[in-house]
Design a protein around this motif. Structure first.
Motif, PDB file in Angstrom:
ATOM      1  N   UNK A  93       0.694  -1.139  -0.044  1.00  0.00           N
ATOM      2  CA  UNK A  93      -0.085  -0.127  -0.096  1.00  0.00           C
ATOM      3  C   UNK A  93       0.943   1.291   0.002  1.00  0.00           C
ATOM      4  N   UNK A  94       0.601   2.059  -0.658  1.00  0.00           N
ATOM      5  CA  UNK A  94       1.566   3.294  -0.885  1.00  0.00           C
ATOM      6  C   UNK A  94       1.257   4.223   0.271  1.00  0.00           C
ATOM      7  N   UNK A  95       2.250   4.968   0.560  1.00  0.00           N
ATOM      8  CA  UNK A  95       2.089   5.857   1.720  1.00  0.00           C
ATOM      9  C   UNK A  95       1.571   7.280   1.113  1.00  0.00           C
ATOM     10  N   UNK A  96       0.781   7.775   1.697  1.00  0.00           N
ATOM     11  CA  UNK A  96       0.217   9.295   1.202  1.00  0.00           C
ATOM     12  C   UNK A  96       1.241  10.188   0.962  1.00  0.00           C
ATOM     13  N   UNK A  97       0.971  11.040   0.013  1.00  0.00           N
ATOM     14  CA  UNK A  97       2.069  11.881  -0.570  1.00  0.00           C
ATOM     15  C   UNK A  97       2.830  12.843   0.622  1.00  0.00           C
ATOM     16  N   UNK A  98       1.623  13.277   1.471  1.00  0.00           N
ATOM     17  CA  UNK A  98       2.253  14.313   2.307  1.00  0.00           C
ATOM     18  C   UNK A  98       3.253  13.767   3.320  1.00  0.00           C
ATOM     19  N   UNK A  99       3.369  12.533   3.364  1.00  0.00           N
ATOM     20  CA  UNK A  99       4.307  12.104   4.491  1.00  0.00           C
ATOM     21  C   UNK A  99       5.973  12.437   3.921  1.00  0.00           C
ATOM     22  N   UNK A 100       6.113  13.505   5.073  1.00  0.00           N
ATOM     23  CA  UNK A 100       7.755  13.912   4.772  1.00  0.00           C
ATOM     24  C   UNK A 100       7.968  14.716   3.508  1.00  0.00           C
ATOM     25  N   UNK A 101       6.798  15.409   3.009  1.00  0.00           N
ATOM     26  CA  UNK A 101       6.888  15.876   1.838  1.00  0.00           C
ATOM     27  C   UNK A 101       7.954  17.285   1.856  1.00  0.00           C
ATOM     28  N   UNK A 102       7.744  17.920   3.077  1.00  0.00           N
ATOM     29  CA  UNK A 102       8.782  19.084   3.380  1.00  0.00           C
ATOM     30  C   UNK A 102       9.396  18.866   4.389  1.00  0.00           C
ATOM     31  N   UNK A 103      10.277  17.687   4.300  1.00  0.00           N
ATOM     32  CA  UNK A 103      11.201  17.102   5.555  1.00  0.00           C
ATOM     33  C   UNK A 103      12.439  18.210   5.969  1.00  0.00           C
ATOM     34  N   UNK A 104      12.741  19.006   4.676  1.00  0.00           N
ATOM     35  CA  UNK A 104      14.049  19.805   5.034  1.00  0.00           C
ATOM     36  C   UNK A 104      13.440  20.735   5.987  1.00  0.00           C
TER      37      UNK A 104
END
Length: 398
Positions: A1-12
């Motif tokens: 199952x794919x992880x939602x796109x928001x997960x860590x999208x702005x990690x920096x």
């Protein structure tokens, strides 16, 4: 199952925001999630609360009645077998105390919360709620359920009432007001999750599930880990043992709220690691964040005080902005669309005074108990202000 796109999208950006939390962790290397842990964290964005979700599904049928739920929430050791099957399973689980529960620790944790007085309330509002608006994906639930239209003042009052219900000694156990209120909130979350999940404007690929496990965890950590850190910063001393009692109290409340056991923590250090990892996952502020933050900024102006209304409402607004400035910095203020020029005058001026007063009274015989009573009374007075108990009544002339 794919992880939602928001997960860590702005990690920096998230790393910069979470860096102060990292500084409080003894083993900073262990705080960084490995690839398996990171994947598991992202999967929690897709997980709900099966027991509560089944009750919400039953409630949506023609047989479902909220009055039946209200009677069930006030049960204390009663036979649940006559309840509808989903509600029976829900109540049977929540009425059974987990094996790790320590009632004495719960009560001591409640005393620590009471001793925080108005400072504790300010921490939760500013460090927890307002700073939390930087996590834009969580805000989608608030925005799509009409939180702005409802009003920030009412939302703060209702959340504060739940918090005080939970932190009254004995109240969070079965039969208590805190227990019933917590389960009521949990079921409302399930109803919101059910309603938003079928809306066309809910982006599942990006957001995951509404009111998911990961977002519920960061709320639980705000009331425990962030609350403890904030108290110490604002001059309210909290010992290691007192911190452990608060963590235990909120572990149980988190359990009642439907959090998976794997997301609950045993101690403050584990909680800081969990908070750090959670913050890395969160998407950063957007226009919705600014809308919510600006509404909350002016919330004190909507309060009703027993005297000096204009002065006290504007004073509290400036106090809240000053505390927030300390916790999020000038960049965080700009990100939330708030006045960036504020400096943290209130913590700098009053934290040393608070630390001195609390330390002095804690050394006196009976001083700690006096601080507990005094702090709780201050919280009760503030709750009346938030609910408008001092609002002038308009008399109609017949």
């Amino acid at each position: 199952m794919n992880t939602p796109e928001r997960h860590g999208i702005h990690i920096h950006t998230a790393r910069k925001i979470a860096s102060p939390i990292l500084l409080t962790i003894k083993d900073q290397a262990a705080a960084e999630p490995n690839s398996v842990e990171w994947q598991e964290l992202g999967q929690q964005l897709l997980c709900g609360d099966p027991l509560a979700d089944d009750v919400a599904a039953w409630l949506a049928t023609s047989e479902g009645q909220w009055s039946v739920i209200e009677r069930a929430l006030n049960m204390d050791g009663e036979d649940t077998s006559l309840l509808p099957a989903p509600l029976e399973a829900f109540m049977r689980h929540t009425l059974k105390r987990p094996e790790w529960l320590d009632e004495a620790s719960l009560n001591r944790g409640c005393d620590v919360v009471a001793r925080s007085g108005k400072t504790g309330m300010r921490i939760l509002r500013d460090f927890g709620l307002m700073a939390g608006y930087q996590a834009s994906a969580i805000n989608q639930t608030l925005l799509k359920t009409g939180a702005l239209e409802k009003g920030a003042q009412r939302r703060v009052a209702e959340t504060t009432k739940w918090w005080m219900d939970c932190t009254e000694p004995g109240s969070v156990l079965p039969g208590g007001q805190g227990f019933a209120t917590t389960l009521r909130v949990r079921l409302i979350h399930a109803m919101v999750r059910r309603q938003l999940s079928v809306r066309k404007d809910w982006d599942h690929d990006y957001l995951g599930l509404p009111v998911n496990q990961l977002d519920m965890q960061v709320t639980y950590l705000a009331f425990s880990v962030m609350f403890l850190l904030g108290q110490r910063v604002l001059g309210v001393p909290v010992s290691k043992e007192e911190g452990a009692d608060v963590m235990h109290l909120w572990r149980y409340i988190g359990w009642l709220m439907g959090l998976d056991e794997s997301l609950l923590v045993d101690n403050e250090q584990e909680g800081r690691i969990a908070l750090y990892r959670n913050l890395l996952s969160q998407a950063q502020a957007d226009e919705g964040s600014k809308q919510l933050a600006q509404a909350l900024m002016d919330e004190p102006l909507e309060r009703y005080y027993p005297n000096a209304q204009w002065l006290r409402s504007h004073w509290d607004k400036e106090v809240h902005l000053s505390i927030l400035r300390l916790f999020v910095g000038s960049q965080g203020m700009r990100t939330l669309g708030l006045p960036p020029c504020r400096w943290p005058w209130y913590p700098f001026l009053f934290a040393p005074l608070s630390a001195f007063a609390h330390t002095f009274f804690r050394l006196l015989p009976g001083g700690r108990a006096w601080l507990t009573r005094r702090g709780r009374r201050a919280q009760e007075r503030m709750l009346k202000i938030l609910f408008g108990a001092y609002k002038p009544q308009i008399r109609q002339v017949s």
